[in-house]
Enzyme design. Sequence first.
Site, PDB file in Angstrom:
ATOM      1  N   ARG A   1       0.846  -1.192   0.000  1.00  0.00           N
ATOM      2  CA  ARG A   1       0.000   0.000   0.000  1.00  0.00           C
ATOM      3  C   ARG A   1       0.882   1.243   0.000  1.00  0.00           C
ATOM      4  NH1 ARG A   1      -1.831   1.571   4.399  1.00  0.00           N
ATOM      5  NH2 ARG A   1      -0.998   0.044   5.836  1.00  0.00           N
TER       6      ARG A   1
ATOM      7  N   TYR B   1      -1.526  -3.815  -6.547  1.00  0.00           N
ATOM      8  CA  TYR B   1      -1.194  -4.553  -5.324  1.00  0.00           C
ATOM      9  C   TYR B   1      -2.198  -4.335  -4.201  1.00  0.00           C
ATOM     10  CZ  TYR B   1       1.738  -7.105  -2.111  1.00  0.00           C
ATOM     11  OH  TYR B   1       2.215  -8.057  -1.259  1.00  0.00           O
ATOM     12  N   GLY B   2      -2.526  -5.408  -3.525  1.00  0.00           N
ATOM     13  CA  GLY B   2      -3.220  -5.445  -2.238  1.00  0.00           C
ATOM     14  C   GLY B   2      -4.160  -4.297  -1.952  1.00  0.00           C
TER      15      GLY B   2
ATOM     16  N   LYS C   1      -9.270  -2.050   2.326  1.00  0.00           N
ATOM     17  CA  LYS C   1      -8.970  -0.848   3.104  1.00  0.00           C
ATOM     18  C   LYS C   1      -9.779   0.357   2.594  1.00  0.00           C
ATOM     19  CE  LYS C   1      -5.879  -3.032   5.504  1.00  0.00           C
ATOM     20  NZ  LYS C   1      -6.084  -3.333   6.929  1.00  0.00           N
TER      21      LYS C   1
ATOM     22  N   HIS D   1     -10.427  -1.218  12.325  1.00  0.00           N
ATOM     23  CA  HIS D   1      -9.290  -2.069  11.942  1.00  0.00           C
ATOM     24  C   HIS D   1      -9.083  -3.083  13.064  1.00  0.00           C
ATOM     25  CE1 HIS D   1      -4.781  -2.160  10.598  1.00  0.00           C
ATOM     26  NE2 HIS D   1      -5.487  -3.107  10.017  1.00  0.00           N
TER      27      HIS D   1
ATOM     28  N   SER E   1      -0.643  -2.629  11.953  1.00  0.00           N
ATOM     29  CA  SER E   1      -0.032  -3.685  11.145  1.00  0.00           C
ATOM     30  C   SER E   1       1.222  -4.199  11.865  1.00  0.00           C
ATOM     31  CB  SER E   1       0.365  -3.131   9.779  1.00  0.00           C
ATOM     32  OG  SER E   1      -0.742  -2.487   9.201  1.00  0.00           O
ATOM     33  N   ALA E   2       1.524  -5.479  11.651  1.00  0.00           N
ATOM     34  CA  ALA E   2       2.745  -6.127  12.187  1.00  0.00           C
ATOM     35  C   ALA E   2       2.706  -6.310  13.702  1.00  0.00           C
ATOM     36  CB  ALA E   2       4.002  -5.349  11.778  1.00  0.00           C
ATOM     37  N   CYS E   3       1.506  -6.398  14.274  1.00  0.00           N
ATOM     38  CA  CYS E   3       1.398  -6.653  15.716  1.00  0.00           C
ATOM     39  C   CYS E   3       0.695  -7.982  15.996  1.00  0.00           C
ATOM     40  CB  CYS E   3       0.671  -5.516  16.408  1.00  0.00           C
ATOM     41  SG  CYS E   3       1.623  -4.002  16.465  1.00  0.00           S
TER      42      CYS E   3
ATOM     43  N   THR F   1      -3.524 -11.414  12.853  1.00  0.00           N
ATOM     44  CA  THR F   1      -3.922 -12.687  12.244  1.00  0.00           C
ATOM     45  C   THR F   1      -3.603 -13.841  13.200  1.00  0.00           C
ATOM     46  OG1 THR F   1      -3.521 -11.721  10.078  1.00  0.00           O
ATOM     47  CG2 THR F   1      -3.680 -14.105  10.157  1.00  0.00           C
TER      48      THR F   1
ATOM     49  N   ASP G   1      -8.994  -8.743  10.389  1.00  0.00           N
ATOM     50  CA  ASP G   1      -8.511  -7.413  10.000  1.00  0.00           C
ATOM     51  C   ASP G   1      -9.537  -6.290  10.153  1.00  0.00           C
ATOM     52  OD1 ASP G   1      -6.350  -5.858   8.992  1.00  0.00           O
ATOM     53  OD2 ASP G   1      -7.310  -5.763   7.037  1.00  0.00           O
TER      54      ASP G   1
ATOM     55  N   ASN H   1       6.720  -8.034   2.461  1.00  0.00           N
ATOM     56  CA  ASN H   1       5.269  -7.823   2.444  1.00  0.00           C
ATOM     57  C   ASN H   1       4.565  -8.843   1.521  1.00  0.00           C
ATOM     58  OD1 ASN H   1       2.914  -6.397   3.292  1.00  0.00           O
ATOM     59  ND2 ASN H   1       2.883  -5.241   1.357  1.00  0.00           N
TER      60      ASN H   1
ATOM     61  N   ARG I   1       2.411 -12.113   0.476  1.00  0.00           N
ATOM     62  CA  ARG I   1       1.083 -12.380   1.033  1.00  0.00           C
ATOM     63  C   ARG I   1       0.515 -13.722   0.598  1.00  0.00           C
ATOM     64  NH1 ARG I   1      -1.044  -8.356   4.611  1.00  0.00           N
ATOM     65  NH2 ARG I   1       0.533  -6.742   4.485  1.00  0.00           N
TER      66      ARG I   1
ATOM     67  N   GLY J   1       0.030 -18.528  21.666  1.00  0.00           N
ATOM     68  CA  GLY J   1      -1.068 -19.226  22.346  1.00  0.00           C
ATOM     69  C   GLY J   1      -1.257 -18.765  23.781  1.00  0.00           C
TER      70      GLY J   1
ATOM     71  N   ASN K   1      -1.282 -15.955  24.907  1.00  0.00           N
ATOM     72  CA  ASN K   1      -2.130 -14.752  24.997  1.00  0.00           C
ATOM     73  C   ASN K   1      -3.554 -15.100  25.421  1.00  0.00           C
ATOM     74  OD1 ASN K   1       0.010 -13.187  24.210  1.00  0.00           O
ATOM     75  ND2 ASN K   1      -0.574 -13.106  22.053  1.00  0.00           N
TER      76      ASN K   1
HETATM   77  O1  O2Y Z   1       0.378  -3.867   1.513  1.00  0.00           O
HETATM   78  C1  O2Y Z   1      -0.807  -4.121   1.301  1.00  0.00           C
HETATM   79  O2  O2Y Z   1      -1.393  -3.734   0.300  1.00  0.00           O
HETATM   80  C2  O2Y Z   1      -1.571  -4.931   2.245  1.00  0.00           C
HETATM   81  S1  O2Y Z   1      -1.924  -4.052   3.698  1.00  0.00           S
HETATM   82  C3  O2Y Z   1      -2.858  -5.099   4.705  1.00  0.00           C
HETATM   83  C4  O2Y Z   1      -3.333  -6.294   4.223  1.00  0.00           C
HETATM   84  C5  O2Y Z   1      -4.086  -7.117   5.026  1.00  0.00           C
HETATM   85  C6  O2Y Z   1      -4.363  -6.705   6.289  1.00  0.00           C
HETATM   86  N1  O2Y Z   1      -3.914  -5.521   6.773  1.00  0.00           N
HETATM   87  C7  O2Y Z   1      -3.142  -4.735   6.020  1.00  0.00           C
HETATM   88  C8  O2Y Z   1      -2.669  -3.456   6.678  1.00  0.00           C
HETATM   89  O3  O2Y Z   1      -1.851  -2.734   6.159  1.00  0.00           O
HETATM   90  O4  O2Y Z   1      -3.161  -3.178   7.790  1.00  0.00           O
HETATM   91 MN    MN Z   2      -4.803  -4.441   8.406  1.00  0.00          MN
END
Ligand code: O2Y
Ligand code: MN
Length: 593
Positions: free
Chosen positions: A53, A181-182, A190, A210, A232-234, A237, A259, A349, A351, A476, A478
């Site tokens: 993104r 992309y995504g 999003k 979110h 993101s990245a925490c 999923t 998400d 990144n 997927r 787990g 958590n």
């Molecule tokens: O980089 C992208 O286009 C994907 S971003 C994304 C995809 C799935 C779930 N969350 C995100 C995010 O950036 O929060």
């Molecule tokens: Mn997301």
Amino acid sequence: MCQPDDIYWCDGSEEQKDNLTSVALKSGDLIALNQEKLPGCYLHRSALNDVARTENLTYVCTEQREDAGPNNNWMAPAESYDKLAKIFSGAMRGRTLYVIPFLMGPASSSFSKVGIQITDSVYVVLNMRLMTRMGQIALDHLGDSDDFTRCLHSKADLDIERRFICHYPQDNTIWSVGSGYGGNALLAKKCLALRIASKLGQKEGWLAEHMLVVGVENPEGEVHYICGAFPSACGKTNLAMLVPPPSMKGWKIHTIGDDIAWLRVGPDGRLWAINPEAGFFGVAPGTGSKTNPNAMTTVQHDTIFTNVALRPDGTVWWEGHDDPAPSSAEDWRGKPWTPNSGHPAAHPNSRFTASIKQCPTYSSEWDKPQGVPISAILFGARRNKLVPLVYQSFNWQHGTFLGATLASETTAAATGAVGVVRRDPMAMLPFCGYNMGDYWAHWLSMAQRARHSPKIFRVNWFQRNEQGKFTWPGFGENLRVLRWVVERCKGGGEAEETPEPCATCDNCRRSAQLEASIPAPAEVAPPPPAPQPAPLFVVGSRVRVPRHEEGEVIAIAGDMVTITFGDGNENKTFLASYVQPSETAANLNGGPS
Ligand code: O2Y
Ligand code: MN
């Protein structure tokens, strides 16, 4: 405007999927994987300049700049339509234009919204088929109404100089050009389900967030649903598909979404959530049987992989995969790769796209028109120190404050400095489709709508000790935190009420010194203007404050309120946001869920 050679109406069927897969294999948009080992799985390689993104090229186009807020890039609608129309003009010459009707949310649900995306990317069509409910189901929901989001997308020439992702909330429209992309191209995700939907939510009295949604079942068979907002990245999923630890036999997890959550007040005064999506667009690197076994099971068939590495046997690999690094492979760009190449084989990144129904913890409640009742909301982020494992807010207003002040430390996965604290209110900074100040006011206003609002908690799985080691095992384990959260929602759970930081005691001074020792954030958006809630009380009102008896307001100065307690012998001054009118105090403190 786009001048395509052909038009193709997508119905979401298996038959069309097979046809479109053949088209994509022929054009090189997809590469077939080993169909014995990974049936129904394909690999897509994006353009090298189109791998994530692009927030800097994402705009909210409102007549007034202030309506987009300091949290969004802004362009006036007329200027933006004009600029993009020039790029769209003739962009689909020699290409097929696909029309994708899609539904966000369950069939026959008053929560659900219809979108129609036009695109020239067959890869987008195949992904949207996994991520949304596509075809007749959407047209049936729409009927003869024109209430749908108009989504126009073209890869055009993938030139980053001519790439724009523009949202027009007043027209219920999204135009995206120059990326395949995504989040830039799958406009249901999003763009619609967060940016456009957050604005619709403000207008219609609901929340687009979110957030993951997960059901936690105790050994007695009782299920409580929890939403979690994490940047993101925490690990959203991972948490959504968590495997209970050996110490918690009899506990089960039910995945509703990983998400996005849409939350509305139900007839019972509780907040009810749906996941508007139908699939996962998960990050591959770091996903393995130790971190997320359910995701690994999910992607064993009928999955589209994007920008992962390709092994000689036609299977896929990424950093963090269960298997050791292959001695040779093709990297995400299709170039020969060995462990000595000096760069990752999969793009950080990269997927996987897969249907939620393939997840072993898939919840059958996912498709329920009314959604699931939410007992608790978690706000979580990555913080080395200061923020404890878990604590509970006193009430909805305090919980809104915890969400609004959410901040996360950057990781090596993102560009820029590592360990920098980035403010990310409600994990929505890149996704709130209107002014963040108005969004906070909308959050506060939900307390008036929901008689039994969820309890709100702040969590942090990422504290480290002096040696830099994580102090909490995470994954787990958590679930132990979720168990306490559920106990609190039921009126139990051991807890100690602690005061807000003061200016004088040693503990609070130490915290303030620690906070000051953290390097100044490199890129922090200027704070939006403080929301101005409607006054809930006047001088003479009977009011309550957490951990105090009922009292009477004797003075109001700015946002400070002085209250007299007991016989009038004790006067205290508080921030107005802590003070509630006595008749609604019980409701605002959250009732049973
Ligand atoms: O980089 C992208 O286009 C994907 S971003 C994304 C995809 C799935 C779930 N969350 C995100 C995010 O950036 O929060
Ligand atoms: Mn997301």
